[in-house]
Structure formats: C-alpha cells, structure tokens
Motif scaffolding. Structure first.
Motif, PDB file in Angstrom:
ATOM      1  N   GLU A 569      13.096 -31.809  14.341  1.00  0.00           N
ATOM      2  CA  GLU A 569      13.519 -31.294  13.036  1.00  0.00           C
ATOM      3  C   GLU A 569      12.985 -29.883  12.821  1.00  0.00           C
ATOM      4  O   GLU A 569      13.698 -29.006  12.296  1.00  0.00           O
ATOM      5  CB  GLU A 569      13.031 -32.220  11.919  1.00  0.00           C
ATOM      6  CG  GLU A 569      13.744 -33.557  11.876  1.00  0.00           C
ATOM      7  CD  GLU A 569      13.165 -34.500  10.825  1.00  0.00           C
ATOM      8  OE1 GLU A 569      12.210 -34.082  10.116  1.00  0.00           O
ATOM      9  OE2 GLU A 569      13.648 -35.638  10.697  1.00  0.00           O
ATOM     10  N   ILE A 572      14.903 -27.294  15.076  1.00  0.00           N
ATOM     11  CA  ILE A 572      16.260 -27.056  14.563  1.00  0.00           C
ATOM     12  C   ILE A 572      16.208 -26.208  13.293  1.00  0.00           C
ATOM     13  O   ILE A 572      16.969 -25.240  13.142  1.00  0.00           O
ATOM     14  CB  ILE A 572      16.980 -28.392  14.300  1.00  0.00           C
ATOM     15  CG1 ILE A 572      17.251 -29.113  15.623  1.00  0.00           C
ATOM     16  CG2 ILE A 572      18.285 -28.166  13.537  1.00  0.00           C
ATOM     17  CD1 ILE A 572      17.819 -30.523  15.459  1.00  0.00           C
ATOM     18  N   LYS A 576      17.662 -22.370  12.677  1.00  0.00           N
ATOM     19  CA  LYS A 576      18.575 -22.009  11.590  1.00  0.00           C
ATOM     20  C   LYS A 576      18.048 -20.798  10.827  1.00  0.00           C
ATOM     21  O   LYS A 576      18.806 -19.878  10.493  1.00  0.00           O
ATOM     22  CB  LYS A 576      18.758 -23.193  10.642  1.00  0.00           C
ATOM     23  CG  LYS A 576      19.615 -24.315  11.210  1.00  0.00           C
ATOM     24  CD  LYS A 576      19.754 -25.456  10.210  1.00  0.00           C
ATOM     25  CE  LYS A 576      20.650 -26.564  10.751  1.00  0.00           C
ATOM     26  NZ  LYS A 576      20.747 -27.709   9.803  1.00  0.00           N
ATOM     27  N   CYS A 604      17.008 -31.364  21.021  1.00  0.00           N
ATOM     28  CA  CYS A 604      17.442 -30.286  20.126  1.00  0.00           C
ATOM     29  C   CYS A 604      18.912 -29.939  20.348  1.00  0.00           C
ATOM     30  O   CYS A 604      19.662 -29.715  19.394  1.00  0.00           O
ATOM     31  CB  CYS A 604      16.572 -29.047  20.336  1.00  0.00           C
ATOM     32  SG  CYS A 604      14.907 -29.190  19.638  1.00  0.00           S
ATOM     33  N   LYS A 607      20.937 -33.282  19.105  1.00  0.00           N
ATOM     34  CA  LYS A 607      20.870 -33.490  17.648  1.00  0.00           C
ATOM     35  C   LYS A 607      21.224 -32.229  16.869  1.00  0.00           C
ATOM     36  O   LYS A 607      21.741 -32.316  15.749  1.00  0.00           O
ATOM     37  CB  LYS A 607      19.468 -33.954  17.254  1.00  0.00           C
ATOM     38  CG  LYS A 607      19.097 -35.348  17.729  1.00  0.00           C
ATOM     39  CD  LYS A 607      17.720 -35.738  17.179  1.00  0.00           C
ATOM     40  CE  LYS A 607      17.361 -37.164  17.535  1.00  0.00           C
ATOM     41  NZ  LYS A 607      16.070 -37.581  16.937  1.00  0.00           N
ATOM     42  N   GLY A 608      20.926 -31.078  17.448  1.00  0.00           N
ATOM     43  CA  GLY A 608      21.217 -29.813  16.772  1.00  0.00           C
ATOM     44  C   GLY A 608      22.424 -29.124  17.375  1.00  0.00           C
ATOM     45  O   GLY A 608      22.419 -27.903  17.565  1.00  0.00           O
ATOM     46  N   VAL A 611      23.686 -25.965  16.009  1.00  0.00           N
ATOM     47  CA  VAL A 611      22.751 -24.834  15.977  1.00  0.00           C
ATOM     48  C   VAL A 611      22.568 -24.223  17.369  1.00  0.00           C
ATOM     49  O   VAL A 611      22.644 -23.002  17.537  1.00  0.00           O
ATOM     50  CB  VAL A 611      21.373 -25.265  15.423  1.00  0.00           C
ATOM     51  CG1 VAL A 611      20.393 -24.094  15.441  1.00  0.00           C
ATOM     52  CG2 VAL A 611      21.527 -25.822  14.014  1.00  0.00           C
TER      53      VAL A 611
END
Length: 744
Positions: A569, A572, A576, A604, A607-608, A611
């Motif tokens: 988290e 990511i 951003k 990453c 899940k991202g 991004v």
C-alpha cells in the motif's frame, strides 16, 4: 548544406571534449572492471595490549596474504606477523583467529562454501614464538576454535565434534551420532544458520574444561532438493533439510561435555516448551554457569536461562514477551560482579539495560525515541558502555559513550552520515569507519574518551577523484508523507535535469521487516547502476515504507501477520504521489526488487496495475508458504493458524490483475528462496494467460553471481527498463539532435 556540415562538426567536437570530462558510467565499470572499488581494512583485530591492531592484507603482486601488525598511535606497521609467502604449506590463507594469549593463530585455507555463512576448509595453527605451522586435521573441517587457555582446539567434522590436544597432538571425538540430514552436533542446521545468523553451536567455558553444544535432530524435517547442472553429462542433486512454514523443525537439545570426566550431560531447564529454538548459548565468567536463550516457535517469548553445570540446574533470569515477536540479542555481556548487559526493545525502541545476576533490573542505560543499532562493549576501568545509534536521524549512524548508570552520554563521532567503530582491547582508541552519500569510506583513529580525531588511516580520495570524471547526480534525501506516516526517501535525478520536462520513474525497495534502504552511506554497486540509469534519463527513487527498521517497534511491527499488505500500500501510494509531480511521467513508472523486494515488486505490479507500467522481480518469494519456518513464522505465525495472511498477499493469487510488463529472474541453485517460487508464479501467470519475460540462471544461488553473471543480469534488466519505460527517452534524444542541427 556546407554550413550545416560545419556546425555538426563543431557540435561533435565540443561534445567529445565534454564527454572526456563527464564520462558515462557503464555496466562494465560496475560489474566487470572494478572501476569503483573502495579501499578497505579487512579482518581488523585489536591486540590484547590495546596499543596495536592487526589487519589482513593481500599482496596482488605476489598473490600472497599476510597478517600485519600496526601501532595505534603512529599508525605505522610494526611488523608482519605471518605471510603466506613464507609458508610452503599455504600459498594463501583467507581468514585468521588468534588464541587468547595471541601466541597462536588459526589460518584458514582451501575454504569451500556450504551455505551463506558456513564453509569447510583446511586449518593450520601458526605458532608465533617459533614461526612453525601445524595442520589441525587432514580432513576439511568446520569452526576450529581455541580453548581459552590455548591448549586445545575444538572443531566439527561430519556432523560430530572433536577436541585436539595441542601438546600431545591427540584428537578425541566427543560425539558419535552425527549423520548427514539427520543428526548435527555443534553446528547449526540450514534454517538456524540463515535466520539466527550463526554456524558454531558450541562454546568453551572459561576454565577450558567444558564444552556446551547444541544438538540438532533433523530426521523429521522435510527434504528439499535442487538439480545442479554443472558441465557433465548428467546433473547431480543437492538434497538438504529445509523446514518450510508450518512444517517440522529440528528437535534441538543442549548438552555439556566435561573434558576431565569425558561425560556428556543433557541440559534440562525448568519450563516445559512444546516447540522451541535455542538461538544463543554463551558461558558466563563463572566457568560453571552457562547462559542460554530459549525462544518459542512463535518467537514472541524469549527466555534467558542460567545453567549450573555442576548441579545441572537452571534459573530463569529474564523473560521477554511481545504481541508480535522478540528479537534475539547478540549483546549479552557479563561483568565481574556477574551482573549483565542486555539489549531489548521492550519500551518500544531498542535500548541497553543492566541487570543483576538474578535478573533484577538495575537500570535502563539508554532511553529515547531512537534505536541503539550496535553495541560495542563495556570498558570496566572507566565504567563506560560504547554503542552506535540513530539518535541523529534514522538514516544516520553515530558512535556514543555512556556511563553504566546512564549518565554522561557523549557523541563521539562528528560527521553526519554512517559511522561505525572498532575499539582497541582496552577501549582507549577506536578506528572509525565513516561514509555518507557524498563521501566514500574513510578510516580514522580516534580517542575513545573524547572522540577527537588522532590520525587519518585510509581514505578513498583516489576514487573520489576518478568519480569526478563521471557524470553523476546527487542522491537527495527527504521524507514523503504516505498513509499518515513520514517515510524516508531518496531520489536520483538526471544530471541535466530539467524541471519543465517529464521523466520516467523507477522505484527500488526491499521493504522486509526491520530493513533499511534509505541510509546516508556510500554507494553500493546498485547505486552506480542507478546513476547509469539517471544518465539515460530516468528518475530513480527509493522509499522505506511501514515495516522497515530504526523508527521504533510500532512502525516496524505494524506488518505482523500480513506481510505484503501495508508495505505494498505504501509503495503504490508513494508512486501515485510521485507521479503527480510535474517532472514525472505518471504513465511510465516501474518498480524492482530482489528477494523480499521481488515479492514486493510483483505484488505492486499486480495490485497497483493502474500505477505501475512494469516490474522486475529477482529471486522473489511468491508465497510465504514456500519459505522457511524461523523467518516466516516470526512475522506470520504458521499457515495453519493464519491462512489468509499467507494467501491474501501472495503474488500468485493476484496474477490475473497483471496489465504491465513483468520480468521474473531466479537462480536455479537458490538454497534460500527456492526456484519453486518462480516456477509456481510462472505457472500461475501462464494459466492466467498473462505474457511475461523471465530468466533462470543455471546453478546460481540467491546472490545470482559468479563469472559474467551479474553483468549479464544487469544488462538484461537495463534493456528491459529501456524497452518498457524508455520509449520516450529515445524520442527526446532524437529531438535534442534535431534541435542542435536546426540551431546550427
């Protein structure tokens, strides 16, 4: 047309002059030519007199090694104690260990690595008085160790322990049940070596008449096998015991061998442990009292026992508990009155404590919202403790002194960066090693009383001068607020950075519990690679998220039972925020990491996926179910107890989200993070119909090195970054050339 040709010639001429002054760092410079190699001081040992120190030196001209003695005050070489050039039996040696009286030295040669810290080798004793040499054993052995009186040597061979009497030359075997992949005496098994960071599991008492040792029964530990391809027609197999999370560990027991009676007794402590580890043993100053640290399988209860060797009774003197885990300490120090020094993070930060011999707290020596990061020792004459801490900022390290009662704290180092000390035996001097992001390692002699500089010993000014010829960028340190936390960060921008332009971003991280990558210290090989990438037009960033170290226990232990949740988290969210900067192209953000960092970079990207455009994962854990008991269960408990913690953040279970480009790399002979991790992740990607790139390096371990391997790996990674993030960089360079031509 003629005018354009002339202008282009002038441009090329000027460019040639400038390039001579600002050379680009090449991958060959980093991993082949040794261009940025630093000068160092190897195997430094303070002599017992406190006025001299010894250093391991290598003579490139003669290919010989030596132990040289230097004077602290003058820093001049007093003598060469021994050189392999004068030893017919040893062309070179790779390590040395003095006896307590320093009249004998164990010299190691022909060492062959077993795992990360263990090796087999031939060991000789060099007798200083008559300059003679004697072989300890014809066979390759492990962990040769002098008795305190210097009259005997204990060592391990074929999973058993032996003692050699140096006066009679007689060798006595003291254990007999050692058997490969079943019973080990006095040497740790694979998982202890890797995760508790020690190999020698035996210790001499002060009177040299007793040896304590740990016995490992690994008969029920599941076996893991790796194919070793080599160069022959058929591959071979390496088979060893490796307990994966939730599986059976070695059954350990503690034993005492009496050299006078030749009797071995098993130690019994007054507590019933269901499943436990013995991560440390150490004799006290009393030759009949042994200290032993026991820790339960969850590693949230650590007990310090005092074992009486005469009566075979035990006493619990310190018991620490934590909701997450308790770190094992290497800093146990016994004083003459049998009180002891201990380090613990029980108040939320790692600090130094003083207990009496019965375990009653006398006082907490250091206090504050900062961490003690190294303990150097106790000066009995001046009642002073020396240690290293991050009191001057979590990315820095300084050396301090403090009285045993917690008063008169003094910062001994002056320069901001990373300072570490090697003290003389009498604590009158220390050799300080200093470096920062802008200063390569410097070695200096300092006063232990004041910290004042006495003399400079060695620096890397030649490296600094050589680097001045290269195009390099400053490593900028800052913090970034992510998920209500100020996270440490460094950033490297291109040397010709233009804030009006947009650059692709590559993020690096490791993120493992208690780790740190954002530190004010000199370059590693990877730092030069980041400079190489910056030269090509990338911005490179590293952020230490939640779970990393040196900012207190709460920050470090927030990831407990959910490895890969909060850390991902944070990466990511950081990406951003960075992507919102006007000079970052948010459509070209990548991330990479190795080992735990590979686990992170995979997660990453998956899940991202909105991004990150790409990720590189080298030797990644793809599921904590595949990793070892001691490390994994410390942070996750067992899979049987915490299935969701293991599976919810496993990259394998998120492959369907992959949208970007992914490079997966592993060594086929990785005994630590097994190739199984990459194979299972690859299979999941294939079944999810996700395209990816990958490479397996034959017979390479977790470090993926040897011969041309590192250069090949980093070329592959650099090419992958250029192909996936650098599409606009090439266009920008073309535009620059066009602009030069038009202006010409």
């Amino acid at each position: 047309m003629k005018h354009l040709k002339f202008s282009l010639f002038v441009c090329l001429f000027i460019t040639t002059i400038l390039s001579a002054q600002t050379k680009d760092i090449t991958l060959e410079d980093i991993w082949k030519n040794g261009t940025f190699r630093t000068e160092s001081m190897d195997v430094l040992h303070s002599m017992a007199n406190g006025q001299q120190y010894s250093v391991f030196n290598f003579d490139r001209a003669t290919r010989s090694t030596s132990i040289d003695i230097y004077d602290y005050k003058t820093l001049k070489k007093v003598k060469t104690l021994v050189s392999s050039a004068n030893l017919d039996a040893i062309p070179y040696f790779t390590d040395y260990t003095f006896s307590d009286d320093e009249r004998q030295v164990i010299l190691a040669t022909n060492e062959v690595p077993i795992y990360r810290r263990s090796s087999l080798g031939n060991y000789y004793i060099y007798h200083v008085d008559d300059e003679s040499l004697s072989l300890i054993s014809e066979d390759k052995i492990q962990e040769s160790t002098f008795s305190p009186d210097g009259k005997k040597i204990a060592f391990a061979r074929d999973n058993n322990l032996f003692v050699k009497d140096l006066s009679s030359n007689e060798t006595v075997q003291i254990t007999f049940d050692g058997k490969k992949n079943e019973i080990i005496n006095g040497i740790t098994d694979w998982v202890y070596e890797e995760e508790f960071a020690f190999v020698r599991a035996f210790d001499w008492n002060a009177d040299s008449n007793k040896i304590a040792f740990i016995r490992f029964n690994e008969a029920k530990v599941p076996e893991f096998s790796m194919d070793i391809y080599g160069s022959e027609l058929y591959q071979t197999q390496q088979v060893f015991k490796y307990p994966k999370a939730g599986e059976a560990n070695s059954v350990v027991s503690l034993h005492l061998y009496d050299l006078e009676t030749k009797i071995t007794k098993a130690v019994k402590v007054d507590k019933a442990y269901n499943d436990f580890y013995i991560p440390r043993i150490k004799w006290t100053n009393n030759p009949d009292v042994l200290s032993a640290q026991y820790i339960n399988r969850h590693q949230n209860e650590l007990d310090l026992w005092m074992v009486n060797a005469k009566t075979n009774t035990s006493k619990l003197v310190v018991a620490e508990k934590d909701e997450a885990y308790v770190d094992v300490t290497d800093n146990l120090t016994f004083l003459k009155d049998h009180s002891f020094i201990w380090t613990s993070e029980k108040d939320g930060y790692n600090h130094i404590y003083h207990y009496d011999k019965n375990g009653k707290l006398i006082n907490q020596v250091t206090k504050g919202n900062w961490e003690v990061t190294n303990y150097y020792g106790y000066d009995e004459k001046n009642n002073t403790i020396f240690y290293q801490s991050v009191e001057n900022g979590s990315i820095n390290r300084d050396v301090y002194s403090i009285k045993l009662n917690g008063r008169n704290k003094t910062r001994l180092t002056k320069s901001e960066g990373t300072n570490s000390a090697a003290f003389s035996a009498d604590f009158s001097f220390f050799i300080n090693t200093f470096s920062s992001a802008t200063t390569p390692p410097e070695y200096s002699l300092n006063s232990a009383a004041s910290g004042n500089l006495i003399k400079s010993i060695k620096d890397n000014d030649v490296l600094s001068q050589n680097l001045s010829d290269y195009k390099t960028s400053k490593k900028e340190f800052s913090t970034i607020q992510v998920n209500s936390n100020d996270l440490n960060m460094w950033m490297i921008k291109p040397a010709d950075f233009d804030a009006s332009k947009q650059y692709p971003l590559l993020m690096y991280q490791y993120s493992g519990p208690g780790s740190q990558q954002v530190a004010n210290q000199w370059n590693s090989a990877n730092d030069y690679w980041y400079q190489h990438l910056a030269q090509q037009g990338y911005v490179v960033v590293c952020v230490d998220g939640r779970g990393t170290g040196f900012k207190g226990a709460a920050f470090k232990k927030v990831t407990q039972n959910e490895l890969g949740k909060y850390e991902v988290e944070d990466q990511i969210a950081a990406a951003k925020q960075l992507g919102a900067l006007p000079y970052i192209d948010a459509s070209r953000i990548g991330i990479w990491g190795w080992s735990y960092g590979g686990f992170m970079s995979s997660n990453c990207l998956f899940k991202g996926h909105d991004v990150f455009k790409m990720a590189i994962a080298v030797a990644p854990v793809s599921s904590w179910r595949f990793y070892d008991t001691i490390y994994t269960e410390r942070y996750m408990t067992t899979p049987q107890e915490n299935a969701s913690g293991y599976d919810d953040n496993s990259p394998i279970n998120h492959v369907g989200k992959l949208k970007g480009d992914f490079l997966l790399v592993h060594g086929s002979a990785d005994d630590n993070v097994h190739l199984q991790n990459t194979m299972r992740l690859a299979e999941a990607l294939i079944q999810a119909d996700k395209q990816f790139d990958w490479a397996v390096y034959p017979d390479k371990n977790h470090g993926v090195y040897g011969g041309n391997t590192r250069l090949h790996l980093y070329k592959k990674m650099t090419n992958f970054i250029n192909e996936t993030l650098g599409d606009k960089i090439e266009k920008q360079e073309e535009d620059k050339v066009k602009e030069v031509k038009i202006k010409g």
